[in-house]
Design an enzyme around this catalytic site. Structure first.
Site, mmCIF file in Angstrom:
data_model
loop_
_atom_site.group_PDB
_atom_site.id
_atom_site.type_symbol
_atom_site.label_atom_id
_atom_site.label_comp_id
_atom_site.label_asym_id
_atom_site.label_seq_id
_atom_site.Cartn_x
_atom_site.Cartn_y
_atom_site.Cartn_z
ATOM 1 N N LYS B 78 14.339 -9.469 -138.395
ATOM 2 C CA LYS B 78 14.533 -9.914 -137.011
ATOM 3 C C LYS B 78 15.512 -8.959 -136.348
ATOM 4 O O LYS B 78 16.484 -8.519 -136.984
ATOM 5 C CB LYS B 78 15.084 -11.346 -137.020
ATOM 6 C CG LYS B 78 15.250 -11.969 -135.633
ATOM 7 C CD LYS B 78 15.662 -13.436 -135.717
ATOM 8 C CE LYS B 78 15.823 -14.064 -134.346
ATOM 9 N NZ LYS B 78 16.194 -15.501 -134.410
ATOM 10 N N SER B 153 13.553 -19.002 -131.732
ATOM 11 C CA SER B 153 13.702 -17.643 -131.247
ATOM 12 C C SER B 153 13.107 -16.592 -132.189
ATOM 13 O O SER B 153 12.841 -15.478 -131.752
ATOM 14 C CB SER B 153 15.188 -17.318 -131.036
ATOM 15 O OG SER B 153 15.878 -17.280 -132.276
ATOM 16 N N SER B 177 15.393 -22.154 -134.789
ATOM 17 C CA SER B 177 14.739 -20.865 -134.542
ATOM 18 C C SER B 177 14.015 -20.252 -135.733
ATOM 19 O O SER B 177 13.317 -19.261 -135.576
ATOM 20 C CB SER B 177 15.754 -19.851 -134.021
ATOM 21 O OG SER B 177 16.058 -20.132 -132.683
#
Lengths: 95, 486
Positions: B78, B153, B177
């Site tokens: 990420k 997210s 998330s």
């Protein structure tokens, strides 16, 4: 709590955020709605409740007072917007 | 079986037995990214050259027989984790030019374990969002239906693993998330106990809630990746020093006598009835595996979203004050004085949702309001945590839906922050309490994936993974792949 345009401008200034004047009413609506959501907390009494800052109530770890960081100034300054002679440059602060 | 259909565990086994090389596997996934990511937009940076160099190194180690469990297996990070020499944007214009001078602990642990990094994954700006629509780099599409969101997210992480552009990815979870995008994309996602995985080099959003974890195809893969990610870190002041656990060791344990708690609040109004049916079927499967079901109550759970939207913005407004246009990141053109430099760099560098949260946090922490908002929210946080404590006296695991709905349409909630916030209604309380939580594939509603959430007591990750793995031995939801990405 409902926030009006003046209040939003004041908060934006405190947070050092430049907000376009045309966007202020939209923020006022959104932020007021969020605060209304948040205020649902007031429905419950918390007088005798200890505030919780850490999920496991852990406290800050201490360490020996010795230097652990190495000097990486050149590396850090390589990604800065504006530097000179090892210093970070900003617009003139004192007239 | 094609390489992209293989799990982390299968890829590792194939590398160990020399059925294929790390360079072959890496090139295979790089080709898939090149072919499919124009549709999905799940990557911010693709690091092909470095990946192939890492793969060559891994092959050398494999040839010598000096490899670790996951040596030579590719994964993607990420874009919230700092990577030395590779852009770390955090999904923001503010950091579009930011090249970190060091690796996050998670990244260096993955490197040390011989994992090959394919690239950096798209995400909601500063991890603030539930749809991956707040990214400066544009929304990510859900591979199950490209007109829909992948969740957020960690939306890029979920979309990329779902389409098998990478066999696994890292994510972070502040309010859901990891779990919510895993649910919306038919994946296994694990948010560990707060403090188990180092936050060093992971760009901070809400420091008392942020926690990193794996997004994978299977529970076994999540266990393998968690083994790599966890560990005490001197550089993170809230890192916990715990005995080492091998998370794969107990995967095969029987679930006979497992006590499952179903909180009535997680099945109340607001839950889509077709999602509810899928969850009920999954619970029935657990009964067949020998579990007993108890109805429980988490009476303060309705207060979790309100308390979260004080605590997270307050911590975010403090954390994001470091982005001031002086030392790194975006700087506005021609600032006329220092205040103008701050205000315009931040005003131009941050997107609307980030600004909203900074302003809510600034307001909640401003003179005269602290007690009414932040202190109150911290007290409510205690009530929520106490609810879980009482529940875990009676049950071993809490189950329910991860998300009240399946993936929604792109743009459907983007003008309405409150509706977006309520996507995380079942996940947020877990972060407030600091507990470990998982989402695993449980079936489909209207052809879209549904996630089952598992919440355990502190440090029960091995048990949660065991519970998830046993379900995946008797179901095949987790092996299903979206059409068009074969």
């Amino acid at each position: 709590m409902t926030l009006d345009a003046d209040k939003v401008k004041k908060i934006a200034q405190l947070a050092r955020l430049d907000i376009d004047a045309s966007a202020i009413p939209g923020y006022a609506t959104n932020l007021s709605n969020i605060l209304q959501l948040v205020e649902q907390m007031n429905a419950v009494s918390t007088e005798q409740v200890e505030p919780m800052a850490h999920p496991l109530d852990a406290t800050q770890r201490l360490r020996e007072d010795v230097v652990t960081e190495t000097n990486q100034r050149d590396q850090f300054q390589a990604i800065a917007p504006q530097v000179d002679a090892g210093l970070y440059l900003v617009p003139k602060v004192i007239e | 079986m094609s390489l992209y259909r293989k799990s982390l565990a299968e890829l590792a086994a194939g590398l160990h037995t020399k059925q294929f090389s790390s360079v072959e596997v890496t090139q295979h996934f790089l080709d898939r990214i090149a072919k499919h990511d124009k549709t999905l937009n799940s990557f911010v940076s693709i690091t092909a050259e470095q990946a192939l160099a890492q793969a060559k190194q891994a092959d050398a180690q494999l040839a010598k027989g000096s490899m670790a469990a996951l040596t030579g297996v590719p994964l993607a990070q990420k874009d919230i984790f700092c990577t030395q020499g590779v852009k770390t944007s955090c999904g923001s214009k503010m950091l579009d030019n930011f090249i970190a001078p060091y690796d996050a602990t998670v990244v260096s642990k993955c490197k040390q374990a011989g994992l090959v990094m394919l690239g950096k994954l798209n995400m909601d700006e500063f991890a603030m969002g539930s749809s991956n629509e707040t990214s400066y780099y544009g929304p990510v599409k859900n591979p199950w239906d490209t007109t829909r969101v992948p969740g957020g997210s960690s939306g890029g992480s979920a979309a990329a693993v779902a389409a098998r552009l990478t066999p696994a990815a890292t994510g972070t979870d502040t309010g859901g998330s990891i779990r919510q995008p895993a649910a919306l994309c038919n994946l296994t996602g694990l948010k560990p106990t707060y403090g188990l995985v180092s936050r060093w080099g992971m760009i901070a959003f809400a420091s008392s809630l942020d926690q990193a974890g794996p997004i994978t195809q299977t529970a076994e893969d999540a266990a393998l990746l968690l083994n790599t990610m966890v560990g005490f870190d001197d550089k993170d002041s809230t890192s916990l020093n715990r005995p080492t656990v091998n998370y794969t060791a107990s995967l095969k344990d029987s679930l006979q006598g497992l006590r499952i708690g179903l909180p009535k609040e997680y099945f109340a109004a607001g839950l889509n009835s077709d999602v509810a049916k899928v969850i009920e079927t999954a619970i029935a499967e657990y009964k067949k595996l020998g579990a007993t079901i108890t109805d429980i109550s988490l009476p303060n759970s309705h207060l979790s979203v309100p308390a979260y939207y004080v605590i997270a913005p307050a911590e975010c407004s403090s954390n994001l004050s470091r982005f001031d246009g002086v030392r790194f990141g975006y700087r506005c053109n021609d600032p006329k004085d220092l205040n103008d430099l701050y205000q315009r760099s931040r005003g131009e560098g941050f997107g609307a949702e980030v600004k909203r949260r900074i302003m809510i946090g600034t307001y909640a922490l401003s003179a005269g309001y602290y007690d009414a908002y932040y202190l109150k929210a911290q007290k409510v946080r205690r009530l929520i945590s106490d609810d879980f404590k009482r529940a875990f006296e009676k049950v071993d695991v809490i189950m329910g839906p991860t998300s009240p709905n399946t993936a929604f349409k792109l743009g459907e909630h983007s003008d309405d922050p409150i509706t977006m916030y309520l996507c995380d209604i079942y996940t947020i309380a877990v972060n407030l309490a600091g507990l470990p939580g998982m989402s695993i594939p449980a079936g489909f509603a209207h052809n879209l994936p549904v996630g089952l959430q598992l919440v355990g007591n502190y440090f029960s990750e091995a048990k949660l993974l065991n519970i998830a793995h046993q379900y995946q031995q008797v179901t095949n939801w987790h092996t299903q792949m979206p059409k068009g990405f074969e």
